[in-house]
Design an enzyme around this catalytic site. Structure first.
Site, short mmCIF file in Angstrom:
data_model
loop_
_atom_site.label_atom_id
_atom_site.label_comp_id
_atom_site.label_asym_id
_atom_site.label_seq_id
_atom_site.Cartn_x
_atom_site.Cartn_y
_atom_site.Cartn_z
CB CYS A 29 9.62 -102.60 24.99
SG CYS A 29 9.88 -101.18 23.91
CG HIS A 79 14.23 -102.63 26.79
ND1 HIS A 79 13.69 -103.72 26.14
CD2 HIS A 79 13.83 -101.55 26.09
CE1 HIS A 79 12.99 -103.32 25.10
NE2 HIS A 79 13.05 -102.00 25.04
CD GLU A 93 14.96 -106.60 27.86
OE1 GLU A 93 14.41 -106.16 28.89
OE2 GLU A 93 14.61 -106.28 26.71
#
Lengths: 222, 82
Positions: free
Chosen positions: A86, A196, A198
Site C-alpha cells: 500500500c 493488504h 497481512e
C-alpha cells in the site's frame, strides 16, 4: 529468517505487519525508523501501509527521500528482499526501486473492501507458495492505487513476468492499467502491492489467503 | 539578503489519465459554464531562493523538480524566475 519493518511518521499498518511477521516466522521483526541509516543484517525488509508524512506532495514522495530509504535501496541492491504494501508500494515507486507510478483512483474515492487477486507469476521469491494463476481473496484500503506506467515500461514488465498480482474477476478497485495490483523489480527481490495480505493471515481475520506471500518470502513451512 | 522568487509549475504528461481534472471539468459544466473543453489539474510552487545568481537558482530549481517536486514518470515541470 530475520526481518525488519520500516516505521515512518503517519504509517498506520506497522503494528498489523509486525504481528503478521511475528506470527508467521515465530520471531518479531526489528523496527527501523526514518532517520536510521544502518539497517541490521536481515533477509527481508517490509514497508507497511498508511499515510506517511500525511501524503503531502504525492503519496510516498517525502518518505522516499528519507535517509532510511537510501539504506533500504543499498540493501535491495545487495539482494535483500523488500516488500512494500500500500503506502509502502507508493514509497517504492517514488524511490525508483520499482517502475511506474501510483495515481489517484479513477473513482476519486477511497476504497476499503475485499478484492480477488490472481497470482500472475507464482515463480517469484514472494509467491512460490501459491499455484500459478491461483485466485486469492485480499483486502484493499487506499485512495491512490491506480498503477500507471508508460507503454514501453509496461511492455517490459509484462514481458519479463514482473507483474505478480492482478485484480481478478472484475474487482479492480482503482483503474490500474492491466489490472496490475503488484509488481516486482527486474531482479525479483523487491515486491510492491496495493492490497493488504497481512490482514488475511489467520482464521480470526476470516481467511488465511495472505499467508502464502509471507510464507514464500520468509521460507517457512505452510 | 536579496531573494530570487520563482514559480514552479507541475502538470501531468499528455496521455496520463487525470480523473481529478475530469471531475473538475464536469463540475464546471454543472455550474453552467459552457464551452469548457478538457481540464487538466496540476500544482504550483512559489519558491524563494536567497542570492542574486538567477542561472544558479534556475539550475537548482530544475534539480529540485527532478529530485522531489515532480514525479517525472507521470509529470512535466516548468520553472520561471519572476
Amino acid at each position: 529468517m530475520k526481518s525488519a519493518v520500516v516505521v515512518l511518521p503517519g504509517l498506520n499498518r506497522d503494528r498489523d505487519m509486525i504481528a503478521a511477521l511475528t506470527k508467521i516466522s515465530g520471531t518479531a521483526p526489528v523496527t527501523i525508523w526514518e532517520t536510521d541509516t544502518d539497517i541490521p543484517d536481515v533477509d527481508l525488509i517490509v514497508i507497511p501501509g498508511g499515510f506517511s508524512y500525511g501524503d503531502y506532495l504525492r503519496c510516498g514522495a517525502i518518505a522516499a527521500r528519507m535517509p532510511v530509504m537510501r539504506a533500504v535501496a543499498e540493501k535491495a541492491a545487495k539482494g535483500v528482499q523488500v516488500i512494500g504494501v500500500c503506502n509502502g508500494f507508493q514509497i517504492l515507486v517514488e524511490s525508483g526501486l520499482l517502475p511506474g507510478a501510483l495515481m489517484r483512483n479513477t473513482s476519486l474515492k477511497f476504497v476499503c473492501r475485499e478484492v480477488k487477486l490472481q497470482v500472475a507469476n507464482a515463480n517469484t521469491a514472494f509467491t512460490h507458495r501459491y499455484k500459478p494463476g491461483q485466485i486469492i481473496r485480499c483486502p484493499v484500503a487506499h485512495h491512490d492505487g491506480n498503477y500507471f506506467a508508460d507503454a514501453e515500461t509496461l511492455a517490459r514488465i509484462e514481458g519479463q513476468g514482473q507483474v505478480v498480482f492482478r485484480y481478478a474477476e472484475g474487482t479492480n478497485p482503482n483503474g490500474a492499467i492491466n489490472d496490475i495490483a503488484g509488481i516486482v523489480n527486474d531482479k525479483g527481490n523487491v515486491l510492491g502491492l496495493m492490497p493488504h495480505p497481512e490482514n488475511l493471515i489467520e482464521p480470526a481475520h476470516g481467511g488465511t489467503d495472505g499467508r502464502g506471500l509471507f510464507e514464500s518470502a520468509l521460507g517457512v513451512a505452510a | 539578503m536579496p531573494v530570487i522568487k520563482a514559480r514552479v509549475t507541475v502538470t501531468l504528461k499528455n496521455g496520463v489519465l487525470d480523473p481529478q481534472g475530469k471531475a473538475i471539468e464536469h463540475a464546471l459544466g454543472s455550474l453552467g459554464f459552457e464551452g469548457v473543453g478538457q481540464v487538466r489539474q496540476g500544482k504550483v510552487f512559489d519558491i524563494e531562493i536567497e542570492g542574486t545568481d538567477a542561472a544558479k537558482a534556475e539550475a537548482d530549481l530544475n534539480a529540485m523538480c527532478d529530485k522531489l517536486l515532480a514525479n517525472t514518470v507521470i509529470e512535466n515541470y516548468s520553472v520561471s524566475i519572476t
